[in-house]
Design an enzyme around this catalytic site. Sequence first.
Site, PDB file in Angstrom:
ATOM      1  CD  GLU A  63      -0.513 -49.939  -2.693  1.00 20.38           C
ATOM      2  OE1 GLU A  63      -1.072 -49.266  -3.558  1.00 20.38           O
ATOM      3  OE2 GLU A  63       0.798 -50.388  -3.043  1.00 20.38           O
TER       4      GLU A  63
ATOM      5  CG  HIS B 280      -4.421 -51.242  -4.607  1.00 20.94           C
ATOM      6  ND1 HIS B 280      -3.899 -50.845  -5.690  1.00 20.94           N
ATOM      7  CD2 HIS B 280      -4.912 -52.322  -4.625  1.00 20.94           C
ATOM      8  CE1 HIS B 280      -3.952 -51.516  -6.541  1.00 20.94           C
ATOM      9  NE2 HIS B 280      -4.544 -52.827  -5.743  1.00 20.94           N
TER      10      HIS B 280
ATOM     11  CD  GLU C 266      -3.807 -45.982  -4.371  1.00 25.13           C
ATOM     12  OE1 GLU C 266      -3.918 -46.974  -5.408  1.00 25.13           O
ATOM     13  OE2 GLU C 266      -2.830 -45.566  -4.107  1.00 25.13           O
TER      14      GLU C 266
ATOM     15  CD  GLU D  59      -8.350 -49.910  -9.011  1.00 31.53           C
ATOM     16  OE1 GLU D  59      -7.371 -49.726  -8.971  1.00 31.53           O
ATOM     17  OE2 GLU D  59      -8.987 -50.996  -9.041  1.00 31.53           O
TER      18      GLU D  59
ATOM     19  CD  GLU E  96      -6.558 -48.225 -12.150  1.00 28.82           C
ATOM     20  OE1 GLU E  96      -6.347 -49.065 -12.843  1.00 28.82           O
ATOM     21  OE2 GLU E  96      -5.729 -47.771 -11.086  1.00 28.82           O
TER      22      GLU E  96
ATOM     23  NE  ARG F  54      -0.689 -54.176  -5.074  1.00 26.32           N
ATOM     24  CZ  ARG F  54      -1.026 -53.023  -5.956  1.00 26.32           C
ATOM     25  NH1 ARG F  54      -0.859 -51.831  -5.539  1.00 26.32           N
ATOM     26  NH2 ARG F  54      -1.242 -53.395  -7.082  1.00 26.32           N
TER      27      ARG F  54
ATOM     28  CG  ASP G 161     -38.287 -49.694  13.146  1.00 30.27           C
ATOM     29  OD1 ASP G 161     -37.733 -50.532  13.823  1.00 30.27           O
ATOM     30  OD2 ASP G 161     -39.223 -50.418  11.873  1.00 30.27           O
TER      31      ASP G 161
ATOM     32  NE  ARG H  93       2.755 -50.472  -8.985  1.00 28.70           N
ATOM     33  CZ  ARG H  93       1.889 -49.487  -8.623  1.00 28.70           C
ATOM     34  NH1 ARG H  93       0.882 -49.375  -8.032  1.00 28.70           N
ATOM     35  NH2 ARG H  93       2.693 -48.293  -8.436  1.00 28.70           N
TER      36      ARG H  93
ATOM     37  CD  GLU I  63      -6.617 -45.429  -8.231  1.00 32.60           C
ATOM     38  OE1 GLU I  63      -6.580 -46.565  -8.471  1.00 32.60           O
ATOM     39  OE2 GLU I  63      -5.518 -44.714  -7.531  1.00 32.60           O
TER      40      GLU I  63
END
Length: 470
Positions: free
Chosen positions: A358, A269, A130, A132, A212, A360, A51, A339, A220
């Site tokens: 990357e 990330h 990654e 977390e 972390e 983030r 359904d 970062r 992580e």
Amino acid sequence: MTPKEVMEFARKNGAKMVDLKFLDLPGIWQHFTVPIEEFSEEAFEAGFGFDGSSIRGWQEIHESDMLVVPDPTTAVMDPFFEVPTLSLICNVVDPITREPYSRDPRYVAQKAEAYLKSTGIGDTAYFGPEAEFFIFDDIRYDTAANYSYYFVDSIEGIWNSGREEGPNLGYKPRHKEGYFPVPPSDKFQDLRTEMTLYLQKVGIQVECHHHEVATAGQAEIDMRFAPLVKMGDNLMWFKYVIKNVAYKHGKTVTFMPKPIFGDNGSGMHTHLSIWKGDTNVFAGDRYAGLSEIALYAIGGILKHCRAVCAFTNPTTNSYKRLTPGFEAPVNLCYSSRNRSAAIRIPMYSPNPKARRIEFRTPDPSCNGYLAFAAMLMAALDGIENRIDPGEPMDKDLYSLPPEELKNIPTTPATLEEALAALEEDHEFLMKGGVFTEDLIETWIKYKRENEADQVRLRPHPYEFYLYFDI
């Protein structure tokens, strides 16, 4: 595996049941189970009915009949069921036309992979998220017309440093000091290792696990990169395994981006590279070892980031994390090693095969299939239109003077801002029919009516602290 190989795999493992998994539009796995006697090679063509009107964000009641069709390449034995059970991830199709269902997130990811190949830019997009998460010992929450509250607790929480625990043995990570003390401060080493072993049981390669930054059990576990659809599958298994291992030990896990005030939230990330055959087309001789193609991809993601956030950061809670400070990547710029930028170029290895970007900004509350597909479409739009990402920002963005910072665009401040950005900017997502107007409209409507508006309408407990005596 082929359908025939799946049936032999089930026989060798003594499977008595077959579990059929698929996901709703927001990104939660759904399932139902059939006895092995009701399953055959024909099921990989015929499918099973269900359904569709009872699934969030899907069909209306007058067109509810849908089919799930198992994907034989996804066959594994579910590691948590007491009775041996074969598990298969399914695609969703219309029972009359036999066409793939346009609101099936896995189908969107499949179309994104096909579109990449059609461009000639590459044939495989690799993703490495990654994700977390927090491990809690207790969670209670409720809301009604006259009250609203939540309460989370963890043996690791620094707020329990003075609690009578009979005895309290201490070793509780302070705020922002959870990266990465050894046991006994890190109380979840063995639990994360068990999670890792279960992930390996279902075929997911794990690179490492660790505590972390935040107090209260933030963790992580890093999966090895994989192609888009495969990583979408892996992320679903990841959440399923993590939650079930924790539950087995009397713990609970949340992938909420910001469940604790005053400490780091949980991000996801996500590493991205595009390959053509055995060549990483993101590797080159430009900034930080990137190619011109990779820089254009960065330009595309930065240009469309506010709209992409509607998929990569799709909850009201997402924007409790996306605030300045707490390592939140709110500034739409790029840098090597930095970062505090939305896009970082990891510099761990000089090997061209390791060259990647990357992103983030995303968080683990997202539907991975839709989030990865949106990221790829933004990157491809940047490459196809040669979008210049501007100059890199190789400085701490959080310490910039206001006159410099005001020139750097930022992520949305709320889910409503992200949805509005998606309304204004989604043509890049619709190339090759990857996303459809119907899916985008449905996503925006669902998120507004069921999440953003519902949170906006309710008094917040902190408002009583601020305003009750005015």
